[in-house]
Design a protein around this motif. Sequence first.
Motif, mmCIF file in Angstrom:
data_model
loop_
_atom_site.group_PDB
_atom_site.id
_atom_site.type_symbol
_atom_site.label_atom_id
_atom_site.label_comp_id
_atom_site.label_asym_id
_atom_site.label_seq_id
_atom_site.Cartn_x
_atom_site.Cartn_y
_atom_site.Cartn_z
ATOM 1 N N GLY A 14 0.857 -1.191 0.000
ATOM 2 C CA GLY A 14 0.000 0.000 0.000
ATOM 3 C C GLY A 14 0.890 1.237 0.000
ATOM 4 N N PRO A 15 0.598 2.206 0.874
ATOM 5 C CA PRO A 15 1.441 3.397 0.929
ATOM 6 C C PRO A 15 2.672 3.223 1.822
ATOM 7 C CG PRO A 15 -0.398 3.675 2.402
ATOM 8 C CD PRO A 15 -0.608 2.357 1.685
ATOM 9 N N VAL A 16 2.823 2.061 2.428
ATOM 10 C CA VAL A 16 3.904 1.833 3.394
ATOM 11 C C VAL A 16 5.045 1.066 2.735
ATOM 12 C CG1 VAL A 16 4.496 0.844 5.639
ATOM 13 C CG2 VAL A 16 2.226 1.787 5.271
ATOM 14 N N GLN A 17 6.257 1.546 2.954
ATOM 15 C CA GLN A 17 7.447 0.850 2.489
ATOM 16 C C GLN A 17 8.099 0.147 3.675
ATOM 17 O OE1 GLN A 17 9.987 3.649 0.477
ATOM 18 N NE2 GLN A 17 9.093 3.102 -1.477
ATOM 19 N N VAL A 18 8.535 -1.090 3.442
ATOM 20 C CA VAL A 18 9.224 -1.877 4.453
ATOM 21 C C VAL A 18 10.625 -2.160 3.946
ATOM 22 C CG1 VAL A 18 9.220 -4.043 5.753
ATOM 23 C CG2 VAL A 18 7.064 -2.933 5.199
ATOM 24 N N GLY A 19 11.622 -1.855 4.768
ATOM 25 C CA GLY A 19 13.009 -2.061 4.371
ATOM 26 C C GLY A 19 13.832 -2.614 5.519
ATOM 27 N N THR A 20 14.950 -3.237 5.172
ATOM 28 C CA THR A 20 15.854 -3.827 6.146
ATOM 29 C C THR A 20 17.181 -3.081 6.114
ATOM 30 O OG1 THR A 20 14.823 -5.970 5.795
ATOM 31 C CG2 THR A 20 16.960 -5.976 6.856
ATOM 32 N N ALA A 21 17.711 -2.791 7.306
ATOM 33 C CA ALA A 21 18.994 -2.090 7.400
ATOM 34 C C ALA A 21 19.648 -2.475 8.725
ATOM 35 C CB ALA A 21 18.805 -0.593 7.327
ATOM 36 N N TYR A 22 20.887 -2.077 8.880
ATOM 37 C CA TYR A 22 21.598 -2.278 10.146
ATOM 38 C C TYR A 22 21.575 -0.980 10.930
ATOM 39 C CZ TYR A 22 23.285 -6.661 8.266
ATOM 40 O OH TYR A 22 23.347 -7.916 7.740
ATOM 41 N N ASP A 23 21.340 -1.076 12.253
ATOM 42 C CA ASP A 23 21.373 0.124 13.075
ATOM 43 C C ASP A 23 22.818 0.467 13.434
ATOM 44 O OD1 ASP A 23 22.041 -1.717 15.031
ATOM 45 O OD2 ASP A 23 20.373 -1.254 16.357
#
Length: 63
Positions: A14-23
Amino acid sequence: MTVNRRFRNVTRIGPVQVGTAYDHRGREKHTAACTAPRCNFSADYDSRAAAELAARTHRCPVR
């Protein structure tokens, strides 16, 4: 202070993007952020499933 992250495995629900990253501590985090104008929803999660669930159930207060 803003954090510069390099996201990978980015999907859109939908309008939401989901992403993976390192903190900044080297741990993998999953972020869900709404891209709709004037919607300030974004949150970090420990699991990809939790971030995708938040993206599926998110309802923008601004229409």
